[in-house]
Design a protein around this motif. Structure first.
Motif, PDB file in Angstrom:
ATOM      1  N   CYS A  54       0.842  -1.182   0.000  1.00 45.88           N
ATOM      2  CA  CYS A  54       0.000   0.000   0.000  1.00 45.88           C
ATOM      3  C   CYS A  54       0.884   1.241   0.000  1.00 45.88           C
ATOM      4  N   PRO A  55       1.253   1.715  -1.187  1.00 54.24           N
ATOM      5  CA  PRO A  55       2.058   2.932  -1.223  1.00 54.24           C
ATOM      6  C   PRO A  55       1.228   4.106  -0.716  1.00 54.24           C
ATOM      7  N   LEU A  56       1.873   5.022  -0.033  1.00 58.46           N
ATOM      8  CA  LEU A  56       1.148   6.205   0.405  1.00 58.46           C
ATOM      9  C   LEU A  56       0.923   7.100  -0.804  1.00 58.46           C
ATOM     10  N   PRO A  57      -0.148   7.886  -0.797  1.00 57.21           N
ATOM     11  CA  PRO A  57      -0.443   8.726  -1.966  1.00 57.21           C
ATOM     12  C   PRO A  57       0.533   9.893  -2.080  1.00 57.21           C
ATOM     13  N   MET A  58       1.762   9.587  -2.390  1.00 53.56           N
ATOM     14  CA  MET A  58       2.780  10.626  -2.568  1.00 53.56           C
ATOM     15  C   MET A  58       3.865  10.047  -3.467  1.00 53.56           C
ATOM     16  N   TYR A 108       8.885   9.806   4.258  1.00 56.96           N
ATOM     17  CA  TYR A 108       7.791  10.211   5.152  1.00 56.96           C
ATOM     18  C   TYR A 108       8.035   9.856   6.620  1.00 56.96           C
ATOM     19  N   GLY A 109       8.361   8.577   6.854  1.00 59.75           N
ATOM     20  CA  GLY A 109       8.558   8.131   8.235  1.00 59.75           C
ATOM     21  C   GLY A 109       9.667   8.917   8.930  1.00 59.75           C
ATOM     22  N   THR A 157       2.182   5.034  -6.796  1.00 59.89           N
ATOM     23  CA  THR A 157       1.147   4.089  -7.216  1.00 59.89           C
ATOM     24  C   THR A 157       1.370   3.571  -8.627  1.00 59.89           C
ATOM     25  N   ARG A 167      10.326   1.745   2.911  1.00 59.62           N
ATOM     26  CA  ARG A 167       9.675   2.743   3.752  1.00 59.62           C
ATOM     27  C   ARG A 167       9.749   2.334   5.221  1.00 59.62           C
ATOM     28  N   GLU A 194      -5.606  -0.612   4.993  1.00 60.18           N
ATOM     29  CA  GLU A 194      -4.172  -0.881   4.785  1.00 60.18           C
ATOM     30  C   GLU A 194      -3.367   0.416   4.798  1.00 60.18           C
ATOM     31  N   MET A 195      -3.960   1.458   4.194  1.00 61.58           N
ATOM     32  CA  MET A 195      -3.214   2.706   4.132  1.00 61.58           C
ATOM     33  C   MET A 195      -3.067   3.308   5.524  1.00 61.58           C
ATOM     34  N   ALA A 208      -0.570   1.322   7.336  1.00 60.18           N
ATOM     35  CA  ALA A 208       0.792   1.572   6.867  1.00 60.18           C
ATOM     36  C   ALA A 208       1.348   2.830   7.525  1.00 60.18           C
ATOM     37  N   LEU A 224       4.408   3.222  10.760  1.00 57.31           N
ATOM     38  CA  LEU A 224       5.648   3.997  10.735  1.00 57.31           C
ATOM     39  C   LEU A 224       5.803   4.817  12.006  1.00 57.31           C
ATOM     40  N   VAL A 242      -2.016  12.338   5.545  1.00 58.12           N
ATOM     41  CA  VAL A 242      -1.705  11.425   4.453  1.00 58.12           C
ATOM     42  C   VAL A 242      -2.972  11.006   3.715  1.00 58.12           C
ATOM     43  N   LYS A 281      -5.234  13.466   1.011  1.00 57.84           N
ATOM     44  CA  LYS A 281      -5.134  13.513  -0.438  1.00 57.84           C
ATOM     45  C   LYS A 281      -6.092  12.508  -1.065  1.00 57.84           C
TER      46      LYS A 281
END
Ligand code: ATP
Ligand code: MG
Lengths: 257, 283
Positions: free
Chosen positions: A100-104, A112-113, A152, A166, B169-170, B173, B177, B187, B190
């Motif tokens: 699940c990639p973050l929307p960035m 990010y972390g 994404t 990540r 999941e998002m 995630a 972190l 996050v 968006k």
């Protein structure tokens, strides 16, 4: 630069129920440091739930109650207050079943972390960090020309490795992987497997898998879970090749035949 | 064989039923838009939308209804801003902090559902009673208040639906972190932004066209409003007032209806365009 993970992860007398239904019963495990521990067991036996308890990602589950403790280097994450919870979670990275990639952008996904924890505040430090972890997961050469593009757009296998990068970027001591290769083609899952084997020098890895050949290939320690209870645990070779428990035997033979 | 026949017949019948239903809806849309367009265009002139009512306004064509257009904007724009400022934090709160279905979140959601179900006229009556209680006249301020009441439940409800589309999941995630809930909001923002924007524009569109809410609270006036405490004309109420009056008013009613329709259509088309833009950027 081998750097031993020093912290320990101990599950002590953990009992979990969801909406009154007992899901995990009396779990006691000491996850060996710098080893790959595989949690195996039939579907619905509570593997994912156990994994989620390890970094307390249980807040989104309706009717969840938990008793007992999960000690990360002696600190209990089950009862930790919000402030400690955040710090403890940083020590435990997660590779989800579905990436699940973050929307960035790709870059920001890795950065990010670090940003939220105030790590590597200088730009060139952050650049180095992003490069280091993308290289570590073998993604750097594939994405170095499009770091600013949305994550994404990557393929699923690439996304999975990005999620791993990540997690690694916040410098955890433990990596949790829940069927991390089940959505991947054989070659990508091989890459991830090799990666885990390489990473165990620095991290303690705890993974759930349904692919016993995979568990055989990479596991050092195995935990067999059945209906929410640990039926057998021990060195992977011993558990997989000469299981003591009748249930383990049946499960293994069922899947091998 | 006969069984297959029967199934095929079933299929055909259902298709005709669906087609008829669709045609009924399309017919209604075409006839409404047609009426407004034809009659509205006949009456609408540049003068009508660019000038305030003149001295002879009540008996002859003199001036226009710019006061009602401005009145609607005076009421709806501040209400939209205030409404967004109230509902967006609420949506975040129930998304991030009340994601689990607990007793408290159930009660909160139920409360907003009830608010959503209350007809605008009741809001209008309620606001009117409050205004009488504190000795306030029908005014722009009254209109703004009741329009906020109208917008907030609409936005919260659609916002809640949109927030449910954020994959667990998002959220997991980001949490894993070591992010706080507040950081997680940024996050997922968006992800929910296009939907929230659509919800916002549609809510504003609904609010700008509602006569019942502003009837008691904003009043009506042939003069443009100069302050928050002046009563003001609004487009829907103008249509409501003029449609049954003798000439020259019905023409004005259609012209006002046309302007109102164009405003609302612009809002919903804008929401579609913006949504498409943002989703394309995110992909
Ligand atoms: N959100 C939830 N709500 C209700 N019950 C749940 C929830 N999550 C898990 N459970 C229950 O907990 C038990 C264990 O689920 P879990 O996902 O941990 O199994 P698993 O071992 O990971 O299975 P699989 O191998 O299929 O992934 C199951 O009986 C499941 O129905
Ligand atoms: Mg699972």
């Amino acid at each position: 630069m081998t750097q031993k993970a020093t912290e320990s992860l101990v599950v002590d007398n953990l009992n979990v129920s969801i909406e009154g239904q007992p899901i995990l019963k009396n779990i006691n495990v000491f996850f060996p440091v710098n080893k790959i521990t595989c949690i195996v067991g039939p579907s619905g036996c509570g593997k994912s739930t156990l994994l989620r308890c390890l970094n307390r990602l249980t807040e989104n589950i309706d009717g969840f109650t938990i008793k007992g403790s999960v000690l990360i280097d002696g600190q209990d994450i089950v009862t930790a207050d919000d402030e400690h919870l955040i710090e403890l979670r940083r020590h435990v990275g997660l590779v989800p079943q579905r990436p699940c990639p973050l929307p960035m952008s790709i870059y920001d996904n890795v950065a990010y972390g670090c940003r939220i924890h105030g790590m590597h505040t200088r730009k060139h430090e952050m650049d180095e960090t992003v490069e280091r972890y993308l290289t570590e997961v073998g993604l750097w050469d594939e994405v170095k020309d499009r770091l600013r593009r949305p994550a994404t757009r990557l393929s699923i296998g690439q996304q999975q490795r990005l999620c791993l990068a990540r997690s690694l970027a916040v410098e955890p001591d433990f990596i949790l992987a829940d069927e991390a290769t089940s959505a991947l083609d054989p070659i990508s899952s091989k890459t991830i497997e090799e990666l885990f084997v390489r990473l165990k020098e620095k991290y303690t890895i705890i993974m759930v898998t349904h692919t016993l050949p995979q568990a055989l290939r990479i596991a050092d320690y195995a935990v067999f879970l059945y209906l929410g209870e640990i039926v057998e645990e021990g060195d992977a070779s011993q558990v997989f090749r000469s299981p003591k428990n009748e249930l383990t035997k049946r499960y293994l033979s069922g899947l091998f035949s | 064989m006969t069984h297959i026949r029967k199934r095929q017949l079933e299929e055909k019948v259902m298709r005709v039923v669906m087609l008829i239903a669709t045609l009924i809806v399309l017919g209604a849309v075409v006839s409404i838009l047609g009426t407004i367009l034809i009659r509205g265009c006949k009456a609408l002139s540049w003068e009508m939308v660019s000038r305030f009512p003149g001295k002879e306004w009540n008996t002859a064509p003199d001036g226009g209804f710019l006061n009602a257009i401005l009145g609607s904007l005076y009421v709806v724009i501040p209400a939209a801003v205030i409404g967004a400022c109230i509902s967006i934090p609420v949506v975040f709160y129930i998304t991030m902090y009340k994601r689990r279905r607990t007793g408290v979140s159930y009660i909160i959601r139920l409360a907003f559902d009830v608010l959503y179900g209350i007809p605008p006229i009741v809001y209008g009556a309620f606001a009117f009673l409050v205004m009488v209680g504190v000795g306030m006249r029908a005014s722009v301020l009254g209109g703004i208040m009741v329009t906020v009441l109208l917008i907030v439940p609409m936005m919260i409800r659609s916002g809640d639906e949109i927030a449910k589309t954020v994959p667990d999941e998002m959220v997991d995630a980001v949490y894993s972190l070591g992010a706080t809930k507040w950081e997680t909001v940024w996050v997922v923002l968006k992800h929910i932004l296009p939907g929230m924007l659509t919800a916002f524009l549609l809510a504003v569109g609904r609010a700008i066209g509602d006569a019942a809410a502003v009837m008691f609270t904003a009043g009506f006036s042939d003069q443009p409003a100069h302050s928050l405490s002046d009563p003001t004309a609004t487009l829907p109420l103008a249509v409501f007032n003029w449609i049954i009056m003798p000439d020259p008013f019905p023409g004005r009613a259609y012209a006002a209806a046309l302007v109102l329709t164009i405003l609302v259509l612009t809002l919903s088309i804008a929401s579609r365009v913006i949504t498409r833009r943002i989703t394309r950027l995110n992909k």
